[in-house]
Design a protein around this motif. Structure first.
Motif, PDB file in Angstrom:
ATOM      1  N   PHE A 180      55.263 -88.425  88.034  1.00 51.81           N
ATOM      2  CA  PHE A 180      56.010 -87.188  87.958  1.00 51.81           C
ATOM      3  C   PHE A 180      56.535 -87.009  89.558  1.00 51.81           C
ATOM      4  CE2 PHE A 180      51.563 -86.157  88.259  1.00 51.81           C
ATOM      5  CZ  PHE A 180      51.325 -85.234  89.175  1.00 51.81           C
ATOM      6  N   ASP A 181      57.481 -85.975  89.754  1.00 54.16           N
ATOM      7  CA  ASP A 181      57.794 -85.820  90.929  1.00 54.16           C
ATOM      8  C   ASP A 181      57.270 -84.405  91.339  1.00 54.16           C
ATOM      9  OD1 ASP A 181      59.370 -87.907  91.915  1.00 54.16           O
ATOM     10  OD2 ASP A 181      60.868 -87.232  90.208  1.00 54.16           O
ATOM     11  N   LEU A 182      56.721 -84.254  92.666  1.00 58.11           N
ATOM     12  CA  LEU A 182      56.595 -82.897  93.037  1.00 58.11           C
ATOM     13  C   LEU A 182      57.809 -82.147  93.477  1.00 58.11           C
ATOM     14  CD1 LEU A 182      53.411 -83.983  95.247  1.00 58.11           C
ATOM     15  CD2 LEU A 182      53.307 -82.936  93.160  1.00 58.11           C
ATOM     16  N   GLU A 183      57.739 -80.969  93.199  1.00 60.34           N
ATOM     17  CA  GLU A 183      58.571 -79.814  93.646  1.00 60.34           C
ATOM     18  C   GLU A 183      58.829 -79.995  95.092  1.00 60.34           C
ATOM     19  OE1 GLU A 183      59.335 -75.775  91.980  1.00 60.34           O
ATOM     20  OE2 GLU A 183      57.545 -76.184  90.919  1.00 60.34           O
ATOM     21  N   LYS A 184      59.765 -79.776  95.571  1.00 55.22           N
ATOM     22  CA  LYS A 184      60.038 -79.685  97.193  1.00 55.22           C
ATOM     23  C   LYS A 184      59.299 -78.538  97.935  1.00 55.22           C
ATOM     24  CE  LYS A 184      63.624 -82.958  98.459  1.00 55.22           C
ATOM     25  NZ  LYS A 184      63.647 -83.855  97.005  1.00 55.22           N
ATOM     26  N   ASP A 185      59.460 -77.335  97.231  1.00 58.88           N
ATOM     27  CA  ASP A 185      59.068 -76.012  97.840  1.00 58.88           C
ATOM     28  C   ASP A 185      57.619 -75.905  97.522  1.00 58.88           C
ATOM     29  OD1 ASP A 185      59.755 -73.663  99.018  1.00 58.88           O
ATOM     30  OD2 ASP A 185      59.101 -72.667  97.051  1.00 58.88           O
ATOM     31  N   LEU A 186      56.815 -75.693  98.608  1.00 57.38           N
ATOM     32  CA  LEU A 186      55.336 -75.713  98.674  1.00 57.38           C
ATOM     33  C   LEU A 186      54.980 -74.468  98.193  1.00 57.38           C
ATOM     34  CD1 LEU A 186      53.735 -76.969 102.149  1.00 57.38           C
ATOM     35  CD2 LEU A 186      53.563 -77.655  99.756  1.00 57.38           C
ATOM     36  N   LEU A 187      55.778 -73.077  98.339  1.00 54.17           N
ATOM     37  CA  LEU A 187      55.566 -72.025  97.630  1.00 54.17           C
ATOM     38  C   LEU A 187      55.557 -72.084  96.139  1.00 54.17           C
ATOM     39  CD1 LEU A 187      54.343 -68.994  98.397  1.00 54.17           C
ATOM     40  CD2 LEU A 187      56.653 -68.396  98.368  1.00 54.17           C
ATOM     41  N   SER A 188      56.545 -72.628  95.580  1.00 56.93           N
ATOM     42  CA  SER A 188      56.760 -72.951  94.526  1.00 56.93           C
ATOM     43  C   SER A 188      55.577 -73.567  93.820  1.00 56.93           C
ATOM     44  CB  SER A 188      58.237 -73.562  94.098  1.00 56.93           C
ATOM     45  OG  SER A 188      58.293 -73.578  92.787  1.00 56.93           O
ATOM     46  N   ILE A 189      55.215 -74.621  94.359  1.00 52.27           N
ATOM     47  CA  ILE A 189      53.937 -75.550  93.787  1.00 52.27           C
ATOM     48  C   ILE A 189      52.827 -74.638  93.736  1.00 52.27           C
ATOM     49  CG2 ILE A 189      52.194 -77.160  94.321  1.00 52.27           C
ATOM     50  CD1 ILE A 189      54.316 -78.843  95.784  1.00 52.27           C
ATOM     51  N   SER A 190      52.539 -73.880  94.825  1.00 55.61           N
ATOM     52  CA  SER A 190      51.356 -72.902  95.023  1.00 55.61           C
ATOM     53  C   SER A 190      51.395 -71.914  93.608  1.00 55.61           C
ATOM     54  CB  SER A 190      51.400 -72.076  96.271  1.00 55.61           C
ATOM     55  OG  SER A 190      50.263 -71.405  96.376  1.00 55.61           O
ATOM     56  N   ASN A 191      52.718 -71.278  93.238  1.00 58.95           N
ATOM     57  CA  ASN A 191      52.646 -70.279  92.365  1.00 58.95           C
ATOM     58  C   ASN A 191      52.795 -71.066  90.957  1.00 58.95           C
ATOM     59  OD1 ASN A 191      52.461 -68.503  94.253  1.00 58.95           O
ATOM     60  ND2 ASN A 191      54.730 -68.319  94.337  1.00 58.95           N
ATOM     61  N   ASN A 192      53.172 -72.236  90.934  1.00 59.62           N
ATOM     62  CA  ASN A 192      53.884 -72.485  89.692  1.00 59.62           C
ATOM     63  C   ASN A 192      52.931 -73.872  89.187  1.00 59.62           C
ATOM     64  OD1 ASN A 192      55.610 -70.361  89.550  1.00 59.62           O
ATOM     65  ND2 ASN A 192      57.122 -71.738  90.497  1.00 59.62           N
ATOM     66  N   PHE A 193      52.459 -74.715  89.892  1.00 60.67           N
ATOM     67  CA  PHE A 193      52.054 -76.051  89.411  1.00 60.67           C
ATOM     68  C   PHE A 193      51.125 -75.999  88.286  1.00 60.67           C
ATOM     69  CE2 PHE A 193      49.486 -79.944  89.523  1.00 60.67           C
ATOM     70  CZ  PHE A 193      50.313 -80.963  89.641  1.00 60.67           C
ATOM     71  N   ASN A 194      51.198 -76.597  87.207  1.00 62.92           N
ATOM     72  CA  ASN A 194      50.378 -76.772  86.132  1.00 62.92           C
ATOM     73  C   ASN A 194      49.828 -75.288  85.607  1.00 62.92           C
ATOM     74  OD1 ASN A 194      48.889 -77.883  83.863  1.00 62.92           O
ATOM     75  ND2 ASN A 194      47.432 -78.759  85.396  1.00 62.92           N
ATOM     76  N   LYS A 195      51.036 -74.350  85.522  1.00 64.76           N
ATOM     77  CA  LYS A 195      50.606 -72.940  85.158  1.00 64.76           C
ATOM     78  C   LYS A 195      49.979 -72.902  83.534  1.00 64.76           C
ATOM     79  CE  LYS A 195      51.377 -68.927  87.286  1.00 64.76           C
ATOM     80  NZ  LYS A 195      50.869 -68.528  88.501  1.00 64.76           N
ATOM     81  N   GLU A 196      50.465 -74.066  82.841  1.00 66.02           N
ATOM     82  CA  GLU A 196      49.950 -74.026  81.429  1.00 66.02           C
ATOM     83  C   GLU A 196      48.335 -74.084  81.203  1.00 66.02           C
ATOM     84  OE1 GLU A 196      52.032 -76.633  82.635  1.00 66.02           O
ATOM     85  OE2 GLU A 196      53.386 -75.244  82.813  1.00 66.02           O
ATOM     86  N   LYS A 197      47.723 -74.331  82.624  1.00 57.39           N
ATOM     87  CA  LYS A 197      46.162 -74.568  82.491  1.00 57.39           C
ATOM     88  C   LYS A 197      45.708 -75.637  81.565  1.00 57.39           C
ATOM     89  CE  LYS A 197      45.739 -69.515  83.441  1.00 57.39           C
ATOM     90  NZ  LYS A 197      45.409 -68.110  83.003  1.00 57.39           N
ATOM     91  N   GLY A 198      46.633 -76.793  81.521  1.00 57.63           N
ATOM     92  CA  GLY A 198      46.078 -77.836  80.998  1.00 57.63           C
ATOM     93  C   GLY A 198      45.231 -78.490  81.742  1.00 57.63           C
ATOM     94  N   LEU A 199      44.758 -80.122  81.417  1.00 65.57           N
ATOM     95  CA  LEU A 199      44.004 -80.840  82.494  1.00 65.57           C
ATOM     96  C   LEU A 199      45.051 -81.204  83.572  1.00 65.57           C
ATOM     97  CD1 LEU A 199      43.035 -83.332  79.846  1.00 65.57           C
ATOM     98  CD2 LEU A 199      41.251 -81.496  80.717  1.00 65.57           C
ATOM     99  N   SER A 200      44.130 -81.434  84.739  1.00 64.82           N
ATOM    100  CA  SER A 200      44.702 -81.957  86.040  1.00 64.82           C
ATOM    101  C   SER A 200      45.634 -83.240  85.476  1.00 64.82           C
ATOM    102  CB  SER A 200      43.971 -82.255  87.063  1.00 64.82           C
ATOM    103  OG  SER A 200      44.575 -82.844  87.947  1.00 64.82           O
ATOM    104  N   PRO A 201      47.107 -83.255  86.161  1.00 65.00           N
ATOM    105  CA  PRO A 201      47.630 -84.661  86.023  1.00 65.00           C
ATOM    106  C   PRO A 201      47.054 -85.771  86.757  1.00 65.00           C
ATOM    107  CG  PRO A 201      48.922 -82.942  87.115  1.00 65.00           C
ATOM    108  CD  PRO A 201      47.737 -82.328  87.010  1.00 65.00           C
ATOM    109  N   PHE A 202      46.266 -85.443  88.037  1.00 67.95           N
ATOM    110  CA  PHE A 202      45.856 -86.306  88.850  1.00 67.95           C
ATOM    111  C   PHE A 202      44.536 -87.222  88.344  1.00 67.95           C
ATOM    112  CE2 PHE A 202      47.852 -83.180  91.522  1.00 67.95           C
ATOM    113  CZ  PHE A 202      48.946 -83.832  92.055  1.00 67.95           C
ATOM    114  N   LEU A 203      44.790 -88.542  88.116  1.00 69.55           N
ATOM    115  CA  LEU A 203      43.613 -89.559  87.810  1.00 69.55           C
ATOM    116  C   LEU A 203      42.793 -89.952  88.556  1.00 69.55           C
ATOM    117  CD1 LEU A 203      45.838 -90.957  84.733  1.00 69.55           C
ATOM    118  CD2 LEU A 203      44.075 -88.924  84.750  1.00 69.55           C
ATOM    119  N   ASN A 204      41.804 -90.784  88.455  1.00 68.38           N
ATOM    120  CA  ASN A 204      41.013 -90.982  89.714  1.00 68.38           C
ATOM    121  C   ASN A 204      41.369 -92.291  90.736  1.00 68.38           C
ATOM    122  OD1 ASN A 204      40.959 -93.412  88.009  1.00 68.38           O
ATOM    123  ND2 ASN A 204      38.620 -93.564  87.606  1.00 68.38           N
ATOM    124  N   THR A 205      42.792 -92.597  90.397  1.00 64.64           N
ATOM    125  CA  THR A 205      43.360 -93.540  91.424  1.00 64.64           C
ATOM    126  C   THR A 205      45.037 -93.131  91.361  1.00 64.64           C
ATOM    127  OG1 THR A 205      42.059 -95.406  90.650  1.00 64.64           O
ATOM    128  CG2 THR A 205      44.146 -96.018  91.423  1.00 64.64           C
TER     129      THR A 205
END
Length: 415
Positions: free
Chosen positions: A220-245
């Motif tokens: 997946f691509d990360l949004e360019k805007d840091l504030l937007s990531i801070s406010n909106n990343f994984n707002k659905e409260k699901g599992l983290s998309p980051f795996l161990n590698t």
């Protein structure tokens, strides 16, 4: 190739330095260790006693001006795990800044302000970082990856449990390496298929080979805007998309669940135990044994809060005493002191049950014997250091691997 110049932040008692300097390929040119909550700077005193005071700084890193930090090839450190959310500041012309007191932003500031940026980063944290905070799982790591991308770094990370690669302690941490865009490794990483890199070509794989699990690659691509990531990343409260590698290049994340692939020698808790006489205070008194057994045992009971609210409390039992034919459990900062505890290590010996000595805790983190022994430093404080420390053997293997990778790609480019 000459030795790489190292800047060591959040140095503690010098685990990174020991691991890197053991390879012969690195030289620490500046270090910083500051414990904000204590008057006596115990860890820094140990660091200075072992490595000397030259180029060592014992002040709050947030107050150190970047111009006072010498240029270096690689920045290393095990920075504290905190909440990395981004705050806006109208007064600050840079627009976005992190919350004050969050030490990740001190690393970020140094990287931003350094005219000659370090070409490599080698950082460590608890693996919880990949899924924090609980309200937006993975957001903190997404902020870090995006901000490093913006600074021109490609990042690869791996969760490593030291015991799964033959080391004496079950200690799971996330390590990440970052490469500046003008390095040969960055260019190689950019051109390599993510799956091929993670399973075959990664700097991690020399010392810590892995196999793919059944789970497929996530990209997946990360949004360019840091504030937007801070406010909106994984707002659905699901599992983290980051795996161990995983890797992140130009804001594009590829991540994979891997399992360790190791068939070498294994070090067990029994291997690190002191053979000589043990001070009597380390043995558990018969009168304290019921308390130890209660704390280590399973529980299903009704407890009361201070406000008088009753609730059901339950927890499973722990192996008691600790299994000698396995690597040890993770050392935590509360390991020291006589008082009974659920989490302290206890071993059975011919003379009875006892706690672990500071030198044994040092061995579990692969430090030299008596590294933290210093006049005025209590055994409980030495145990605290080891609860905070990293496994030196991991740093040594990764440091050697990184140096080989740099040399190998330099040769390829030159030829």
């Amino acid at each position: 190739m000459q030795q790489l110049k190292v800047c060591e932040l959040f140095a503690g008692v010098g685990g990174f330095r020991l691991g890197l300097e053991n390879t012969g390929h690195y030289k620490v040119v500046w270090s910083n260790q500051w414990e904000p909550s204590t008057k006596m700077q115990h860890a820094s005193l140990v660091y200075e006693a072992r490595f000397g005071i030259e180029n060592h700084s014992n002040v709050n890193i947030e107050t150190v001006e970047t111009k006072n930090i010498p240029d270096h090839d690689i920045l290393v450190g095990g920075f504290p795990c905190q909440d990395y959310s981004v705050a806006t500041s109208l007064k600050n012309s840079k627009g976005l800044i992190g919350k004050k007191g969050v030490l990740w932003w001190s690393i970020h500031r140094i990287l931003t302000e350094k005219k000659n940026k370090p070409k490599y980063l080698f950082l460590e944290n608890v693996d919880r970082l990949l899924k924090s905070p609980s309200t937006q799982r993975g957001r903190d790591f997404a902020i870090m990856l995006r901000s490093l991308s913006d600074l021109g770094y490609a990042v690869e990370w791996r969760v490593i449990n030291a015991a799964e690669y033959g080391m004496p302690q079950r200690r799971r941490r996330v390590f990440f390496l970052a490469y500046l865009s003008d390095t040969d490794i960055y260019l190689k990483l950019q051109k390599t298929e993510p799956m091929d890199w993670m399973l075959n070509k990664s700097t991690f794989n020399d010392g810590f080979p892995v196999a793919q699990t059944t789970q497929s690659l996530i990209s997946f691509d990360l949004e360019k805007d840091l504030l937007s990531i801070s406010n909106n990343f994984n707002k659905e409260k699901g599992l983290s998309p980051f795996l161990n590698t995983g890797i992140c290049v130009d804001g594009k994340v590829s991540t994979l669940k891997t399992s360790p692939s190791y068939g070498g020698k294994r070090t067990l808790l029994s291997d690190i135990l002191e053979k000589g006489p043990i001070p009597s205070e380390y043995y558990i008194n018969a009168s304290d044994l019921p308390k130890w057994e209660y704390l280590k045992g399973s529980k299903k009971e009704i407890r009361k809060t201070k406000a008088g609210f009753e609730y059901n409390y339950s927890e499973g039992s722990m192996v008691f005493p600790d299994a000698l034919d396995q690597p040890s459990r993770t050392i935590i900062t509360g390991e020291g002191g006589k008082s009974p505890s659920r989490f302290k290590h206890v071993v059975q010996t011919s003379k009875g049950l006892r706690r672990l000595l500071p030198v044994e805790l040092e061995r579990l983190n692969m430090f030299p014997d008596y590294h933290t022994k210093l006049e005025g430093i209590s055994d409980a404080k030495r145990a605290f250091f080891m609860g905070n420390a990293l496994v030196v053997g991991i740093v040594e293997k990764l440091g050697a691997s990184l140096f080989r990778k740099i040399s190998e790609f330099e040769k390829q480019v030159q030829s």
